[in-house]
Scaffold this active site. Structure first.
Site, PDB file in Angstrom:
ATOM      1  N   LYS A 147       0.846  -1.209   0.000  1.00  0.00           N
ATOM      2  CA  LYS A 147       0.000   0.000   0.000  1.00  0.00           C
ATOM      3  C   LYS A 147       0.874   1.248   0.000  1.00  0.00           C
ATOM      4  CE  LYS A 147      -3.756  -2.503   2.162  1.00  0.00           C
ATOM      5  NZ  LYS A 147      -4.446  -2.914   3.393  1.00  0.00           N
TER       6      LYS A 147
ATOM      7  N   ASP B 135     -11.011   2.382   4.087  1.00  0.00           N
ATOM      8  CA  ASP B 135     -11.301   0.952   3.924  1.00  0.00           C
ATOM      9  C   ASP B 135     -12.811   0.711   3.772  1.00  0.00           C
ATOM     10  OD1 ASP B 135      -9.105  -0.734   3.750  1.00  0.00           O
ATOM     11  OD2 ASP B 135      -8.775  -0.818   5.918  1.00  0.00           O
TER      12      ASP B 135
ATOM     13  N   GLN C  39      -4.300  -1.879   9.577  1.00  0.00           N
ATOM     14  CA  GLN C  39      -4.205  -3.152   8.863  1.00  0.00           C
ATOM     15  C   GLN C  39      -4.828  -4.287   9.691  1.00  0.00           C
ATOM     16  OE1 GLN C  39      -3.116  -3.690   5.639  1.00  0.00           O
ATOM     17  NE2 GLN C  39      -3.892  -5.742   5.980  1.00  0.00           N
TER      18      GLN C  39
END
Ligand code: NDP
Length: 298
Positions: free
Chosen positions: A56, A123, A100
């Site tokens: 990422k 997200d 994460q």
């Protein structure tokens, strides 16, 4: 060998999405003097998570997005993590925040997700954003992996309108939001959606009747050739590590679909790797740009 035209090529399609994002980033910088920024928090040392976080961050650099990578020790407490999220929520130069998944077991992941400012929830895990997706909103944040699947289908010329689509898996990250997007009105929706899970009876009865199957169950090569009909379109979200003696690492990646059995019957199919995987990061970058635009009133 599977004919190339049968493959849904996630590498090429994600590259085109990323090229569009890079142009948007350049425009934000040149026209408006704004540098989009994404903060990625990693707690602990899970090897797979380390790989995802690095990917990422690398993609941010490639597209011109500033990335702030925050690596915290696995002993980090819930309060300490919440304090980091709070700092980032208040930092106007940070537009997107993600933690994460999965964090270490002592961390309450749901509470962390709910602590992220919904305006920075790139997200699309926060209940407020999930709810908006369910209500049919498509111009806010969208769930990265399911959004990536719809873009793969759309750019491969596969319409979902009126199709029988079977989603295998009902997780909050993939299965449920996937079903929501397909069920919604519009170009990448209008499908008749069936969601199967571990309690579904006679699952193959559903998959055999499907025009499109989206497999997201985390079971290596679960969907076999005799479970699908000729002409089906198959999108394999699964990423599973299985032992492999010939690989240097000792393992290889396989999807949730038995590719060699299913591909000959399929009209179109995604490979693993090189299918859905690169799309997830591409859509995360797009959400970051959406966040940046919105926070700057653009
Ligand atoms: P979860 O483990 O959270 O969910 C799995 C789902 O599959 C559950 O709903 C479960 O049912 C269902 N399931 C499990 N076994 C069976 C079975 N035998 N028959 C029918 N249904 C079953 O997984 P995720 O949704 O997070 O991920 C799914 C896969 O996708 C994984 O391989 C993961 O690595 C991959 N993934 C890939 C991404 C990408 O970018 N390509 C991104 C995210 C995930 P129940 O609810 O009843 O337990």
């Amino acid at each position: 060998m599977i004919p190339e035209e049968k493959l849904i090529d996630g590498k090429t399609i994600s590259a085109s999405v990323n090229a569009e994002t890079a142009m948007e980033v350049a425009e934000l910088k040149e026209k408006h003097g704004i540098e989009p920024a994404l903060a990625v928090i990693l707690v602990g040392e899970d090897p797979a998570s380390q790989v995802y976080v690095s990917r990422k961050a690398k993609m941010c650099v490639e597209l011109g997005i500033r990335s702030e990578k925050i690596v915290l020790p696995k002993e980090t407490t819930q309060e300490e993590l919440l304090a980091v999220v709070d700092r980032l929520n208040k930092d106007a130069s940070i537009h997107g925040i993600l933690v994460q998944s999965p964090p270490p077991k002592h961390i309450d992941e749901k509470a962390i997700v709910e602590a992220i400012d919904p305006e920075k929830d790139v997200d699309c895990f926060h209940a407020q954003n999930v709810g908006r997706v369910l209500m049919g909103e498509r111009d806010g944040f969208l769930p990265c992996t399911p959004w990536g699947v719809t873009v793969l289908l759309e750019r491969s010329g596969i319409s979902t309108a009126g199709k029988n689509v079977v989603v295998l898996g009902r997780s909050n990250i993939v299965g449920k939001p996937m079903a929501a997007l397909l069920l919604g009105k519009g170009v990448t929706g209008d499908a008749t959606v069936t969601v199967c899970h571990s309690r579904t009876k006679d699952l193959a009865d559903y998959t055999r009747r499907a025009d499109i199957i989206i497999a997201a169950i985390g079971k290596p090569e679960f969907l076999k050739g005799d479970m699908v009909s000729e002409g089906v379109v198959v999108v394999d979200v699964g990423i599973n590590r299985v032992p492999c003696e010939t690989a240097k690492t000792g393992f290889k990646l396989v999807g949730d679909v038995a590719f060699d059995e299913v591909a000959p019957k399929a009209a179109k199919i995604t490979p693993v790797p090189g299918g859905v995987g690169p799309m997830t990061i591409a859509m995360l970058m797009k959400n970051t740009i959406r966040a940046c635009r919105r926070q700057n009133g653009l």
